[in-house]
Design a protein around this motif. Structure first.
Motif, mmCIF file in Angstrom:
data_model
loop_
_atom_site.group_PDB
_atom_site.id
_atom_site.type_symbol
_atom_site.label_atom_id
_atom_site.label_comp_id
_atom_site.label_asym_id
_atom_site.label_seq_id
_atom_site.Cartn_x
_atom_site.Cartn_y
_atom_site.Cartn_z
ATOM 1 N N SER A 56 0.826 -1.202 0.000
ATOM 2 C CA SER A 56 0.000 0.000 0.000
ATOM 3 C C SER A 56 0.860 1.252 0.000
ATOM 4 O O SER A 56 1.798 1.360 0.802
ATOM 5 N N PRO A 57 0.563 2.234 -0.882
ATOM 6 C CA PRO A 57 1.285 3.510 -0.831
ATOM 7 C C PRO A 57 0.758 4.351 0.331
ATOM 8 O O PRO A 57 -0.429 4.690 0.391
ATOM 9 N N ILE A 58 1.655 4.671 1.285
ATOM 10 C CA ILE A 58 1.258 5.450 2.453
ATOM 11 C C ILE A 58 2.336 6.492 2.711
ATOM 12 O O ILE A 58 3.479 6.151 3.045
ATOM 13 N N PHE A 59 2.027 7.747 2.504
ATOM 14 C CA PHE A 59 2.920 8.868 2.813
ATOM 15 C C PHE A 59 4.328 8.687 2.236
ATOM 16 O O PHE A 59 5.328 8.709 2.950
ATOM 17 N N ASN B 289 -8.940 5.343 6.369
ATOM 18 C CA ASN B 289 -9.113 6.790 6.489
ATOM 19 C C ASN B 289 -7.754 7.476 6.546
ATOM 20 O O ASN B 289 -6.794 6.943 7.099
ATOM 21 N N THR B 290 -7.668 8.650 5.928
ATOM 22 C CA THR B 290 -6.491 9.501 6.003
ATOM 23 C C THR B 290 -6.943 10.879 6.453
ATOM 24 O O THR B 290 -7.857 11.464 5.871
ATOM 25 N N LYS B 291 -6.301 11.392 7.514
ATOM 26 C CA LYS B 291 -6.691 12.703 8.025
ATOM 27 C C LYS B 291 -5.520 13.335 8.766
ATOM 28 O O LYS B 291 -4.936 12.720 9.657
ATOM 29 N N ASP B 292 -5.190 14.584 8.378
ATOM 30 C CA ASP B 292 -4.191 15.374 9.087
ATOM 31 C C ASP B 292 -2.882 14.623 9.309
ATOM 32 O O ASP B 292 -2.337 14.593 10.414
ATOM 33 N N HIS C 93 -2.349 11.462 9.320
ATOM 34 C CA HIS C 93 -2.495 10.146 9.954
ATOM 35 C C HIS C 93 -3.286 9.229 9.028
ATOM 36 O O HIS C 93 -4.350 9.601 8.542
ATOM 37 N N TYR C 94 -2.750 8.041 8.793
ATOM 38 C CA TYR C 94 -3.414 7.037 7.952
ATOM 39 C C TYR C 94 -3.733 5.812 8.800
ATOM 40 O O TYR C 94 -2.931 5.401 9.653
ATOM 41 N N ILE C 95 -4.910 5.203 8.549
ATOM 42 C CA ILE C 95 -5.269 3.960 9.231
ATOM 43 C C ILE C 95 -6.094 3.082 8.299
ATOM 44 O O ILE C 95 -6.926 3.582 7.524
ATOM 45 N N ARG C 96 -5.810 1.784 8.324
ATOM 46 C CA ARG C 96 -6.631 0.802 7.611
ATOM 47 C C ARG C 96 -6.813 -0.413 8.519
ATOM 48 O O ARG C 96 -5.849 -0.938 9.079
ATOM 49 N N GLU C 97 -8.056 -0.855 8.662
ATOM 50 C CA GLU C 97 -8.371 -1.992 9.521
ATOM 51 C C GLU C 97 -8.920 -3.143 8.678
ATOM 52 O O GLU C 97 -9.761 -2.925 7.790
ATOM 53 N N ARG D 256 -17.621 -5.208 15.716
ATOM 54 C CA ARG D 256 -17.677 -6.527 16.355
ATOM 55 C C ARG D 256 -16.662 -7.441 15.675
ATOM 56 O O ARG D 256 -16.895 -7.894 14.567
ATOM 57 N N TRP D 257 -15.549 -7.674 16.351
ATOM 58 C CA TRP D 257 -14.490 -8.486 15.756
ATOM 59 C C TRP D 257 -13.792 -9.291 16.842
ATOM 60 O O TRP D 257 -13.806 -8.937 18.019
ATOM 61 N N THR D 258 -13.176 -10.382 16.404
ATOM 62 C CA THR D 258 -12.356 -11.196 17.300
ATOM 63 C C THR D 258 -10.880 -11.016 16.993
ATOM 64 O O THR D 258 -10.041 -11.126 17.884
ATOM 65 N N GLN D 259 -10.542 -10.742 15.714
ATOM 66 C CA GLN D 259 -9.169 -10.445 15.314
ATOM 67 C C GLN D 259 -9.189 -9.277 14.333
ATOM 68 O O GLN D 259 -10.098 -9.153 13.514
ATOM 69 N N MET D 260 -8.153 -8.455 14.426
ATOM 70 C CA MET D 260 -8.052 -7.301 13.532
ATOM 71 C C MET D 260 -6.581 -7.047 13.205
ATOM 72 O O MET D 260 -5.727 -7.093 14.090
ATOM 73 N N ILE D 261 -6.287 -6.791 11.930
ATOM 74 C CA ILE D 261 -4.952 -6.376 11.499
ATOM 75 C C ILE D 261 -5.049 -4.917 11.058
ATOM 76 O O ILE D 261 -5.816 -4.581 10.150
ATOM 77 N N THR D 262 -4.295 -4.063 11.725
ATOM 78 C CA THR D 262 -4.354 -2.618 11.491
ATOM 79 C C THR D 262 -3.013 -2.116 10.965
ATOM 80 O O THR D 262 -1.958 -2.497 11.473
ATOM 81 N N VAL D 263 -3.076 -1.263 9.952
ATOM 82 C CA VAL D 263 -1.891 -0.598 9.408
ATOM 83 C C VAL D 263 -2.073 0.898 9.626
ATOM 84 O O VAL D 263 -3.141 1.443 9.332
ATOM 85 N N THR D 264 -1.048 1.558 10.152
ATOM 86 C CA THR D 264 -1.122 3.003 10.330
ATOM 87 C C THR D 264 0.123 3.671 9.768
ATOM 88 O O THR D 264 1.180 3.048 9.622
ATOM 89 N N GLY D 265 -0.006 4.958 9.469
ATOM 90 C CA GLY D 265 1.125 5.768 9.034
ATOM 91 C C GLY D 265 1.057 7.140 9.674
ATOM 92 O O GLY D 265 -0.029 7.696 9.835
ATOM 93 N N GLU D 266 2.216 7.671 10.069
ATOM 94 C CA GLU D 266 2.311 9.011 10.654
ATOM 95 C C GLU D 266 3.257 9.825 9.785
ATOM 96 O O GLU D 266 4.475 9.598 9.777
#
Length: 212
Positions: A33-36, A54-57, A59-63, A73-83
């Motif tokens: 993924s292209p992130i910043f 979502n990308t805002k100010d 900060h990037y996040i994808r869940e 409602r989830w039991t497992q989640m993989i999150t990617v973030t960028g600052e």
């Protein structure tokens, strides 16, 4: 003779069950993924699907959650973030960044927080830090539960990135930090790397896919 027959039958059944479990194990997909200003690359099990982005100010996040689950409602989640631009922050490091995120966890469960550092690591040529952090009891979500996460922080060329694999379970006095599955999940997410964005190159980003 009867005992030998029983032993052979049990061994055959065990092999069949092992083969079935292996056949049912989810395959991994290379996610890039292209992130910043950089491409964030890792392997994600195919039974996860992206559910929020979502990308805002700066900060990037994808869940991503297991198929059939939701960001609520989830039991497992993989999150990617960028600052964006965080490498310009004086005194910043992957370990300090991980500590800041761990502090957020601790504020949500000061009486049941725990952390286990795996330590500094290198991903490609980029510095990183890995830890397991969690809450034994937390009230976010539909019911009280434990929440534990494998946390990977990476220092990029100009920004910082994280990959987090979280799991919810029954509430307890402390989260299950020492379970072998966290090392296994670090392996499942590998290879993890950051690649430059090449001018004019589009998905699937062959320069990053073929990187050695």
């Amino acid at each position: 003779m009867r005992a030998r027959t029983t032993t052979v039958a049990a061994l055959a059944a065990s092999l069949l069950l092992g083969a079935a479990a292996q056949a049912q194990a989810p395959q991994s997909l290379r996610v890039i993924s292209p992130i910043f200003g950089q491409l964030v690359s890792f392997a994600m099990p195919s039974d996860f699907v992206a559910a929020f982005e979502n990308t805002k100010d700066g900060h990037y996040i994808r869940e991503a959650v297991l198929k059939g689950e939701t960001p609520e409602r989830w039991t497992q989640m993989i999150t990617v973030t960028g600052e964006k631009g965080m490498t310009l922050t004086p005194g910043s490091s992957p370990q300090i960044f991980a500590g800041t995120i761990a502090g957020g966890f601790k504020s949500a469960c000061p009486d049941s927080f725990a952390a286990r550092p795996f330590g500094a690591m290198t991903f490609g040529r980029f510095e990183g830090f890995v830890a397991v952090i969690g809450c034994g009891r937390i009230d976010s979500g539909p019911t009280r539960h434990s929440e534990t996460a494998l946390l990977i922080t990476l220092k990029g060329a100009t920004g910082y990135y994280t990959i987090q694999w979280a799991e919810r379970g029954p509430e307890s006095d402390e989260p299950p930090l020492n379970d072998d599955r966290w090392q296994a999940r670090l392996h499942d997410l590998s290879p993890i790397d950051l690649c430059p964005i090449m001018p004019g190159e589009a998905a699937p980003y062959p320069s990053c896919v073929n990187k050695r």
